[in-house]
Design a protein around this motif. Structure first.
Motif, PDB file in Angstrom:
ATOM      1  N   PHE A   8       0.709  -1.148  -0.017  1.00 13.80           N
ATOM      2  CA  PHE A   8       0.153  -0.323  -0.198  1.00 13.80           C
ATOM      3  C   PHE A   8       0.622   1.247   0.544  1.00 13.80           C
ATOM      4  N   ALA A   9       0.961   2.073  -0.992  1.00 17.78           N
ATOM      5  CA  ALA A   9       1.056   3.481  -0.557  1.00 17.78           C
ATOM      6  C   ALA A   9       0.246   4.543  -1.016  1.00 17.78           C
ATOM      7  N   SER A  10       0.668   5.866  -0.729  1.00 12.71           N
ATOM      8  CA  SER A  10      -0.266   7.044  -0.952  1.00 12.71           C
ATOM      9  C   SER A  10       1.061   8.406  -0.903  1.00 12.71           C
ATOM     10  N   VAL A  11       0.389   8.894  -1.858  1.00  9.39           N
ATOM     11  CA  VAL A  11       1.774  10.258  -2.172  1.00  9.39           C
ATOM     12  C   VAL A  11       0.772  10.949  -3.413  1.00  9.39           C
ATOM     13  N   ASP A  12       0.746  12.190  -2.763  1.00 10.04           N
ATOM     14  CA  ASP A  12       0.105  13.061  -2.848  1.00 10.04           C
ATOM     15  C   ASP A  12      -1.549  12.945  -3.380  1.00 10.04           C
ATOM     16  N   GLY A  13      -1.952  12.888  -2.884  1.00  5.11           N
ATOM     17  CA  GLY A  13      -3.499  12.240  -2.279  1.00  5.11           C
ATOM     18  C   GLY A  13      -4.075  11.326  -3.262  1.00  5.11           C
ATOM     19  N   MET A  42       4.199   1.990  -6.123  1.00  5.58           N
ATOM     20  CA  MET A  42       5.241   3.559  -6.582  1.00  5.58           C
ATOM     21  C   MET A  42       4.868   3.495  -7.536  1.00  5.58           C
ATOM     22  N   ASN A  45       8.156  15.498  -2.354  1.00  3.36           N
ATOM     23  CA  ASN A  45       8.228  15.920  -1.819  1.00  3.36           C
ATOM     24  C   ASN A  45       8.565  16.221  -0.173  1.00  3.36           C
ATOM     25  N   PHE A  86       0.183  13.891   3.341  1.00  2.00           N
ATOM     26  CA  PHE A  86       0.145  12.415   3.914  1.00  2.00           C
ATOM     27  C   PHE A  86       0.707  11.495   2.600  1.00  2.00           C
ATOM     28  N   ALA A  87       1.596  10.612   3.570  1.00  2.00           N
ATOM     29  CA  ALA A  87       2.706   9.864   3.027  1.00  2.00           C
ATOM     30  C   ALA A  87       2.170   8.054   3.564  1.00  2.00           C
ATOM     31  N   VAL A  88       2.605   7.516   2.409  1.00  2.00           N
ATOM     32  CA  VAL A  88       2.225   6.475   2.775  1.00  2.00           C
ATOM     33  C   VAL A  88       3.447   5.403   2.197  1.00  2.00           C
ATOM     34  N   ILE A  89       4.503   4.886   2.138  1.00  2.00           N
ATOM     35  CA  ILE A  89       5.945   4.281   1.840  1.00  2.00           C
ATOM     36  C   ILE A  89       6.147   3.415   2.363  1.00  2.00           C
ATOM     37  N   MET A 131       8.023  13.345   1.588  1.00  2.00           N
ATOM     38  CA  MET A 131       8.447  11.961   1.033  1.00  2.00           C
ATOM     39  C   MET A 131       9.790  11.316   1.651  1.00  2.00           C
ATOM     40  N   GLN A 139      12.354   8.956   3.647  1.00  2.00           N
ATOM     41  CA  GLN A 139      13.598   9.031   3.064  1.00  2.00           C
ATOM     42  C   GLN A 139      14.537   8.976   4.196  1.00  2.00           C
TER      43      GLN A 139
END
Lengths: 252, 253
Positions: free
Chosen positions: A69-74, A103, B103, B72-75, B106, B110
């Motif tokens: 699962f990932a979330s970036v920029d909405g 990603m 951004n 908000f981010a999930v990685i 992120m 990292q």
């Protein structure tokens, strides 16, 4: 994994809703999500107000088909499986070595949404491997769901009592939540808010519903297959000509 | 934005809990789950992440400040909420070998992952290199670690408090914590960070200890303590503890 989206974001085909489905055997979308979260160890749940939600867990995931699962920029994305040509795709999109499958899907979607260099069926057809993914873009309230051509990763969709569309890799989840109004997601296809259900393997062919019945002879949600006998006239002109003021994001 | 973590992953300092706990105040306090539910109901376009048996995070872009946006981010199982801007983002991207599309949020993920996996220098050094107005709340599902920090100037407000079920709550809106934590809440100390393994530390003055400063309201009742750097006292711990190669570096975050 499980994703539930309200009818204002995703309109499922009518054929997916079974006419023999009793109201008491179906649950509202958010209730399906809550049940899944409560019954699954280590579940992570994402709730998006007035849109729906997503939930996933790493519990009992297949070794060769992990969930991520990932979330970036909405943009929120759940991915299951693996991409065999990940290294090539990283190069193509100009991404670093640390970029994972999920990603990459987000990056590919963003490229498609913002620059639209080619149709979505081309982008999804470029993905090589066993995979399924569910993506939600909060910026323009768009969902984008796809399953690989072989259908090695099990994937199902159904309609909930309140008209929500539910997607899951576990049939039992949808069986208990959607009653008879669920079916396997068609292989080699993608579903999006703007375009509905389309085949990316045969982009010029329309999809036809195939009726299914259970052991009691009651109708279930329809499956969809590519109708090789017909050609979709709307798609004949593969790259339709539009003025520069047109919103490219609506062709996803 | 709002984040709530159970006592299993985040142990708040005792001084944050107000000694003035009348029956009325105790009844007004809510559990972590209730606070998240209230936030979801009362906030436009809110997005909530529930982390199993740990707590949750919620945020919205509604009414966010133009110069200090929320993201908000999930990685890779690392969840992060960030508010503000980093002035040296370009330099940090170069330092961490990241691309131009990375951004602030992120970059924080990292930086945390580098710290967790390779630990080339202490956490305070990493945070001190972040230049700008910011707050962030990070949760790592892989090693169940909470990591929260605020910039040195404290221009972006951040508050923390204790809920009825002893969960630790963080928010940029004091009204949320006032309504749900009773008197057991306080402003998060500027130039400091909080983590599951290390507790509350100052990254501006890493050698100095933090001391609780009692606070009282207009009725003379004690509130949750604020924390300040005690310039007179030095922390006894050596800066870079010597450990064998089998030691888990992630525990020094």
């Amino acid at each position: 994994m499980l994703a539930v989206f309200h009818g204002n974001v995703a309109n499922a085909p009518q054929e997916l809703c079974s006419p023999s489905s009793r109201p008491d055997e179906r649950k509202p979308g958010l209730q399906i999500l809550e049940t899944f979260t409560a019954q699954t160890p280590g579940a992570v749940r994402l709730l998006i107000r007035d849109v729906g939600g997503m939930a996933y867990t790493h519990h009992k995931e297949a070794l060769l088909r992990p969930r991520s699962f990932a979330s970036v920029d909405g943009i929120f994305c759940m991915f299951q499986g693996n991409l065999e040509n990940l290294a090539t795709l990283r190069q193509e999109y100009g991404l670093g070595k640390s970029i994972t499958e999920v990603m990459l899907i987000i990056e590919a979607y963003r490229t498609l949404r913002d620059r639209g260099p080619f149709p979505p069926d081309k982008v999804v057809a470029d993905l090589d491997g066993q995979f399924t993914f569910i993506l939600y873009d909060s910026t323009n309230k768009n969902i984008f769901v796809a399953l690989d051509g072989e259908g090695k990763v099990p994937f199902y969709w159904g309609t909930a009592a309140d008209g929500c569309v539910a997607f899951s890799d576990i049939p039992e989840v949808l069986e208990s939540g959607c009653g008879k109004s669920f079916a396997p997601f068609p292989t080699g296809c993608y579903f999006s808010s703007h375009m509905g259900l389309q085949s990316y393997e045969h982009p010029l062919q329309p999809l036809k519903p195939i009726l299914r019945v259970d052991s009691q002879g009651q109708r279930l949600g329809a499956e969809f297959e590519v109708d090789m006998g017909k050609k979709d006239l709307k798609k004949q002109e593969s790259m339709h000509r539009v003025g520069s003021e047109a919103n490219w994001a609506e062709s996803i | 934005m709002l984040a709530i973590f159970g006592s299993a992953v985040a142990n708040a300092p005792q001084e944050l809990s107000s000694p003035c706990s009348t029956k009325e105040i105790e009844e007004s306090r809510k559990s972590g789950g209730e606070i998240l539910d209230t936030f979801m109901k009362e906030t436009h376009n809110a997005i909530q992440v529930t982390l199993c048996d740990v707590g949750g995070m919620a945020y919205t872009h509604h009414k966010q400040a133009l110069l200090t946006p929320r993201s908000f981010a999930v990685i890779d199982g690392v969840f992060c909420m960030f508010q503000g801007t980093l002035e040296n983002l370009t330099a940090l991207r170069q330092e961490y070998g990241l691309t131009k599309n990375v951004n602030e949020v992120m970059l924080i993920i990292q930086a945390y992952k580098t710290l967790r996996d390779r630990g080339p220098f202490p956490a305070d050094r990493v945070l001190a290199s972040l230049n700008g107005r910011f707050i962030f709340v990070l949760y790592d599902t892989n090693c169940r670690t909470v990591f929260v920090a605020q910039d040195c100037e404290g221009k972006i407000p951040l508050y923390w408090g204790l809920t009825r079920d002893d969960s630790l709550a963080f928010s940029d809106a004091p009204e949320i914590l006032k309504a749900s934590c009773g008197k057991s809440f306080a402003p998060f100390p500027a130039g400091c960070y909080f983590s599951s393994n290390m507790g509350l530390k100052s990254y501006e003055h890493p050698l100095q200890k933090l001391k609780p400063v009692p606070r009282v309201d207009s009725h003379g009742q004690a509130l949750g303590a604020a924390f300040k750097v005690d310039m007179a006292q030095r922390s006894q711990e050596p800066m870079m503890p010597r450990v064998g190669s089998e030691a888990n570096w992630a525990q020094s975050i």
